[in-house]
Design a protein around this motif. Structure first.
Motif, PDB file in Angstrom:
ATOM      1  N   VAL A 268       0.845  -1.201   0.000  1.00 40.38           N
ATOM      2  CA  VAL A 268       0.000   0.000   0.000  1.00 40.38           C
ATOM      3  C   VAL A 268       0.878   1.248   0.000  1.00 40.38           C
ATOM      4  CG1 VAL A 268      -1.606   1.367   1.393  1.00 40.38           C
ATOM      5  CG2 VAL A 268      -2.015  -1.076   1.041  1.00 40.38           C
TER       6      VAL A 268
ATOM      7  N   ALA B  87      -3.567   6.645   0.953  1.00 38.12           N
ATOM      8  CA  ALA B  87      -2.311   5.949   0.641  1.00 38.12           C
ATOM      9  C   ALA B  87      -1.259   6.916   0.109  1.00 38.12           C
ATOM     10  CB  ALA B  87      -2.580   4.848  -0.388  1.00 38.12           C
TER      11      ALA B  87
ATOM     12  N   THR C 294      -8.377   0.014  -0.348  1.00 38.82           N
ATOM     13  CA  THR C 294      -7.576   1.079   0.252  1.00 38.82           C
ATOM     14  C   THR C 294      -7.973   2.419  -0.354  1.00 38.82           C
ATOM     15  OG1 THR C 294      -5.689  -0.418   0.560  1.00 38.82           O
ATOM     16  CG2 THR C 294      -5.222   1.943   0.603  1.00 38.82           C
TER      17      THR C 294
END
Length: 269
Positions: free
Chosen positions: A60, A121, A116
Motif C-alpha cells: 500500500v 495511501a 484502500t
C-alpha cells in the motif's frame, strides 16, 4: 515515470504481460550472466502474499508513493509544456503528461480494488515529493528536461529494483506504470542538440544533473526511512532477496545507471 531505452535497467523482472509466472530474471546491469529466481513472496500472487499484514502495508505504501509520483509527474509535465520553445514541443509534452495521468489512474484503481483509499495511501508521501520539486524547480526549459530525465529515471530504477521482489500481480502493475512515456529519448535529443549549438551549456547542465542525483537519493531515503513497512521490505523483513548489503548494491546500480544517462545526454557525471 520511465527508464528510457538507452539507459541500463538495473533489474529486468518477469514481464508485465506474464504476471503469474514466477520465472527466473536477469540482472541486466550486472557484468555476469547470473539469474535471479523468484522465491517466497516474489513467487506468489497478491491473494496469497497479502495475507501477511506487514507485506500488505508495504505494498500500500509503495503504490501510494508511486501514485503520487505519477500525479506529480503529470502536473510537472503540464507546467513544463508552458516553457516549450515550439508548438511541436508543447504537444509532445502534453502527450507525455496524459500518459503519466493514465499511469496514476491505474495505480489509483488498484488501491481501490484492494480496499484502500487512494488519497490516504498517497498522503504520507505528498510532502516529501512536493519538497523535492520545490527544491529542484528548473529555471528554464533545458533544466526541466534534464530534471525529468534524471529524476524520473532514478525513481524508476528504484521501483524496478523493489518490483523484482513483489508478488507477481503487484510486480506486473508496477512495471507497467514504469513504461517509458517517450520523455527520455525526447529529453536526450533536445539536450544534446542544445549543447551542440552552445557547448557552454554543458557545464551548467552537468552541475544541475549532479544536484538532482543527490536530492533524488536523499528524498528516496527519507521516504523509506519514515515508513516502517517499506524499510522492512528493503532490508529483507518482508519480501525475499534484500538485506543491508543488497541495499548498498542496489544504490550502486542506480548510480551506475545514472552515469550512463549522463553520458547519453552528453554530460559529465
Amino acid at each position: 515515470m520511465e527508464t528510457p531505452d538507452n539507459a541500463a535497467r538495473p533489474i529486468d523482472p518477469v514481464k508485465p504481460e506474464d504476471p503469474a509466472k514466477p520465472a527466473e530474471t536477469t540482472d541486466s546491469s550486472a557484468d555476469t550472466a547470473d539469474t535471479v529466481v523468484h522465491t517466497g513472496i516474489a513467487a506468489q500472487n497478491w491473494d496469497t502474499a497479502s495475507v501477511e499484514p506487514q507485506y500488505r502495508a508495504a505494498v500500500v505504501d509503495l503504490l501510494g508513493a508511486l501514485a503520487y509520483g505519477e500525479l506529480a509527474a503529470f502536473e510537472r509535465l503540464a507546467e513544463d509544456a508552458k516553457l516549450a520553445p515550439t508548438l511541436g514541443d508543447k504537444a509532445e509534452l502534453a502527450k507525455m503528461a496524459s500518459a503519466e495521468f493514465h499511469h496514476f489512474e491505474r495505480l489509483r484503481d488498484r488501491l481501490s480494488a484492494i480496499d484502500t483509499d487512494p488519497t490516504a495511501a498517497m498522503e504520507p508521501f505528498a510532502q516529501a515529493l512536493d519538497d523535492f520539486h520545490r527544491q529542484t524547480a528548473p529555471s528554464d526549459w533545458l533544466e526541466g528536461l534534464v530534471k525529468a530525465y534524471v529524476g524520473d529515471s532514478i525513481a524508476s530504477d528504484f521501483y524496478r529494483e523493489v518490483a523484482a521482489r513483489l508478488d507477481s500481480d503487484t510486480r506486473a502493475l508496477v512495471l507497467a506504470v514504469l513504461d517509458d512515456t517517450g520523455h527520455g529519448n525526447f529529453a536526450v535529443e533536445k539536450v544534446r542538440a542544445a549543447i551542440e549549438a552552445d557547448p557552454r551549456l554543458g557545464g551548467r547542465l552537468a552541475l544541475w544533473a549532479r544536484r538532482l542525483m543527490g536530492e533524488a537519493l536523499s528524498q528516496a531515503q527519507r521516504v523509506v526511512a519514515e515508513r516502517d513497512a517499506l524499510s522492512t521490505m528493503l532490508v529483507g523483513g518482508v519480501a525475499d532477496g534484500f538485506d543491508l548489503a543488497a541495499v548498498g548494491e542496489m544504490f550502486a546500480r542506480i548510480t551506475k545507471a545514472h552515469t550512463k544517462r549522463m553520458a547519453a545526454l552528453g554530460l559529465a557525471a
